[in-house]
Design an enzyme around this catalytic site. Structure first.
Site, PDB file in Angstrom:
ATOM      1  N   ASP A   1       0.742  -1.471   0.008  1.00  0.00           N
ATOM      2  CA  ASP A   1      -0.156   0.002  -0.071  1.00  0.00           C
ATOM      3  C   ASP A   1       0.954   1.169  -0.025  1.00  0.00           C
ATOM      4  O   ASP A   1       1.850   1.190   0.738  1.00  0.00           O
ATOM      5  CB  ASP A   1      -0.878   0.151   1.356  1.00  0.00           C
ATOM      6  CG  ASP A   1      -2.170  -0.174   0.994  1.00  0.00           C
ATOM      7  OD1 ASP A   1      -2.619  -0.287   0.048  1.00  0.00           O
ATOM      8  OD2 ASP A   1      -3.032   0.452   1.902  1.00  0.00           O
TER       9      ASP A   1
ATOM     10  N   TYR B   1       2.315   4.784   1.416  1.00  0.00           N
ATOM     11  CA  TYR B   1       2.281   5.383   2.687  1.00  0.00           C
ATOM     12  C   TYR B   1       1.111   6.319   2.648  1.00  0.00           C
ATOM     13  O   TYR B   1       0.542   6.940   1.750  1.00  0.00           O
ATOM     14  CB  TYR B   1       3.301   6.263   3.133  1.00  0.00           C
ATOM     15  CG  TYR B   1       4.755   5.595   3.146  1.00  0.00           C
ATOM     16  CD1 TYR B   1       4.834   4.379   3.959  1.00  0.00           C
ATOM     17  CD2 TYR B   1       5.542   5.708   2.141  1.00  0.00           C
ATOM     18  CE1 TYR B   1       6.180   3.807   4.064  1.00  0.00           C
ATOM     19  CE2 TYR B   1       7.144   4.942   2.222  1.00  0.00           C
ATOM     20  CZ  TYR B   1       7.167   3.931   3.092  1.00  0.00           C
ATOM     21  OH  TYR B   1       8.263   3.230   3.022  1.00  0.00           O
TER      22      TYR B   1
ATOM     23  N   HIS C   1       9.392  -9.707   5.860  1.00  0.00           N
ATOM     24  CA  HIS C   1       9.242  -8.339   5.591  1.00  0.00           C
ATOM     25  C   HIS C   1      10.217  -7.383   6.230  1.00  0.00           C
ATOM     26  O   HIS C   1      10.311  -7.713   7.398  1.00  0.00           O
ATOM     27  CB  HIS C   1       7.703  -7.731   5.655  1.00  0.00           C
ATOM     28  CG  HIS C   1       7.349  -6.345   5.030  1.00  0.00           C
ATOM     29  ND1 HIS C   1       7.629  -5.221   5.814  1.00  0.00           N
ATOM     30  CD2 HIS C   1       6.817  -6.315   3.948  1.00  0.00           C
ATOM     31  CE1 HIS C   1       7.098  -4.472   5.033  1.00  0.00           C
ATOM     32  NE2 HIS C   1       6.584  -5.067   3.931  1.00  0.00           N
TER      33      HIS C   1
END
Length: 220
Positions: A65, A67, A187
């Protein structure tokens, strides 16, 4: 539909722009940008494609996504504008680059320099409402960015796909690993960076692969 995007990508993704889902998506995005604050700025929605032409792609880095804070999103995953404080994931990315390659941490989190070297910094969703993470998910962006990944995987050879975290790994699950290098790890988020992101040496591994096939390494 006439979409303002780099010409090579415009040709590669021409079929997507004519699909009903894309018309619904653009209607939704226009309504959102017209009625509330959204990021990135409208002119930068396709920035990842414009800065990294289809013909120049060497590495694909998949984010989720944009920021959603003021001044952060600039259309490139993990990247922030000059003068903006580094988000935690970007701090950890720079730490790993420093550990892997000895490169000092830069003064800016603007990753345009990567894009111009052939790194497609692609978020799965290209827009978001201010302060509402995930607010534009499930509206069609994922279908569009899946198509972008697919056309690269099918029409090119010897690309590097970097998939951090389970979301990116699912999104890139169809990539033919006999034609491309697929690098997976945890991640870089502080929640997971110590579970396999740190020490993954993926920046040096990506460069070694590119050089193996006669391509210039990325100056990370």
């Amino acid at each position: 539909m006439d979409v303002k995007i780099e010409s090579g990508w415009k040709r590669a993704l021409a079929a997507e722009f004519e699909q009903p889902y894309f018309k619904q998506l653009t209607d939704f995005v226009r309504q959102e940008y017209g009625s509330t604050t959204c990021y990135p700025p409208g002119r930068l929605i396709f920035n990842a494609f414009d800065l990294c032409p289809f013909s120049e792609v060497k590495v694909v880095l998949i984010g989720q996504d944009p920021y959603h804070g003021p001044g952060q999103a600039m259309g490139l995953c993990f990247s922030v504008n000059d003068g903006i404080q580094f988000p935690p994931s970007l701090v950890n990315i720079f730490k790993e680059i420093q550990n892997d390659l000895g490169t000092p941490v830069p003064s800016t989190g603007n990753l345009t320099r990567w894009a111009k070297q052939g790194v497609l910094l692609l978020n799965a969703t290209l827009t978001v409402r201010a302060h509402q993470a995930g607010s534009h998910q499930g509206r069609g962006w994922e279908t569009f960015t899946d198509a972008a990944i697919r056309v690269l995987a099918e029409q090119k050879e010897h690309l590097v796909f970097i998939l951090w975290g389970s979301y990116a790994q699912r999104k890139g699950s169809f990539i033919d690993e006999s034609r491309h290098l697929v690098l997976r790890s945890a991640h870089p988020s502080p929640l997971s960076a110590y579970k396999g992101f740190f020490g993954n040496h993926q920046f040096s591994r990506a460069n070694a692969y590119l050089q193996q096939y006669g391509k210039a390494p990325i100056i990370w």
